[in-house]
Design a protein around this motif. Structure first.
Motif, PDB file in Angstrom:
ATOM      1  N   HIS A  99      45.288 -34.035  13.515  1.00 23.00           N
ATOM      2  CA  HIS A  99      44.099 -34.276  12.831  1.00 23.00           C
ATOM      3  C   HIS A  99      43.270 -33.197  13.735  1.00 23.00           C
ATOM      4  O   HIS A  99      42.847 -33.658  14.609  1.00 23.00           O
ATOM      5  N   ILE A 100      42.832 -32.147  13.435  1.00 22.28           N
ATOM      6  CA  ILE A 100      41.556 -32.009  14.219  1.00 22.28           C
ATOM      7  C   ILE A 100      40.427 -31.567  13.673  1.00 22.28           C
ATOM      8  O   ILE A 100      40.080 -32.056  11.810  1.00 22.28           O
ATOM      9  N   GLY A 101      39.045 -31.015  14.767  1.00 19.07           N
ATOM     10  CA  GLY A 101      38.158 -30.636  13.764  1.00 19.07           C
ATOM     11  C   GLY A 101      37.026 -32.543  14.231  1.00 19.07           C
ATOM     12  O   GLY A 101      37.064 -33.474  14.452  1.00 19.07           O
ATOM     13  N   GLN A 102      35.834 -32.871  13.288  1.00 19.70           N
ATOM     14  CA  GLN A 102      35.150 -33.943  13.173  1.00 19.70           C
ATOM     15  C   GLN A 102      34.818 -35.258  12.371  1.00 19.70           C
ATOM     16  O   GLN A 102      35.463 -34.263  11.192  1.00 19.70           O
ATOM     17  N   VAL A 103      34.786 -35.657  12.474  1.00 19.90           N
ATOM     18  CA  VAL A 103      34.369 -36.983  11.254  1.00 19.90           C
ATOM     19  C   VAL A 103      33.036 -37.454  11.683  1.00 19.90           C
ATOM     20  O   VAL A 103      32.447 -37.526  12.355  1.00 19.90           O
ATOM     21  N   THR A 104      32.092 -37.343  10.273  1.00 22.41           N
ATOM     22  CA  THR A 104      30.991 -37.241  10.345  1.00 22.41           C
ATOM     23  C   THR A 104      30.640 -39.120  10.072  1.00 22.41           C
ATOM     24  O   THR A 104      31.231 -39.323   8.752  1.00 22.41           O
ATOM     25  N   VAL A 105      30.111 -40.214  10.807  1.00 21.07           N
ATOM     26  CA  VAL A 105      29.271 -40.937  10.338  1.00 21.07           C
ATOM     27  C   VAL A 105      28.491 -41.131   9.911  1.00 21.07           C
ATOM     28  O   VAL A 105      27.095 -40.897  10.811  1.00 21.07           O
ATOM     29  N   GLY A 106      28.311 -41.075   8.378  1.00 24.43           N
ATOM     30  CA  GLY A 106      27.130 -41.229   7.992  1.00 24.43           C
ATOM     31  C   GLY A 106      25.298 -42.128   7.723  1.00 24.43           C
ATOM     32  O   GLY A 106      26.148 -42.781   6.628  1.00 24.43           O
TER      33      GLY A 106
END
Length: 179
Positions: A99-106
């Motif tokens: 998995h590449i990229g970003q997880v955003t915790v909103g």
């Protein structure tokens, strides 16, 4: 040279004074003066949320590295949360996926806080956005086909506990609801 250094020090010292020789003049505020102590509950909430956000940064690293050596997840997770994330990442890597990229915790919020129990605990709720976290084939670097109806922004509820080494995420459960 010594005279220049002494003059510079004297100038620095006098430039920091209040400029008043009046002993009744109010002192200039300084960073060394004591400040009102922070509310322990607010400080705990802030620390729990910071740990949770750091946890997701380490999850990103774990899933992106097939060797699993690039993440320090144990610093932020324990119990079921640690076991589940490590198992899921290993499963993805065993299937040659990263998995590449970003997880955003909103906007994580603390919905429950218990600082009086033997192990202080907080329950957090947030909107997890994985829309920019792409699953790719580790060898070909091509995107993996995923179901079009999968949730990429969803409510997640998490449990964090304060252990002797700091806060740890112990449970992380998607709620199956869009946010």
């Amino acid at each position: 040279m010594l005279a220049l250094f002494t003059a510079s020090c004297a100038l620095a010292i006098t430039s920091c004074s209040s400029g008043s020789d009046d002993p009744k003049a109010s002192p200039t505020p300084s960073a060394a003066q004591p400040t009102k102590p922070a509310d322990p509950a607010e400080a705990a909430k802030k620390d729990a949320i910071a740990t949770y956000q750091s946890y997701w940064k380490e999850v990103e690293k774990l899933y992106a590295d097939p060797s699993g050596k690039g993440a320090d997840l144990k610093q932020y997770a324990a119990s079921a949360a640690l076991k589940n994330v490590e198992s899921d990442a290993k499963n993805a890597h065993d299937h040659n996926r990263i998995h590449i990229g970003q997880v955003t915790v909103g906007i994580p919020t603390v919905s429950d806080l218990d600082l009086k129990s033997k192990t202080p605990r907080a329950t957090l709720s947030s909107c997890l956005d994985i829309s920019r976290w792409k699953v790719i084939d580790a060898k070909t670097k091509k995107p993996v086909s995923l179901p079009s109806n999968r949730l990429t922004k969803y409510v997640i509820q998490s449990e964090v506990e304060r252990w002797p080494g700091g806060w740890r995420v112990i449970r992380d459960e998607p709620q199956g609801k869009r946010c």
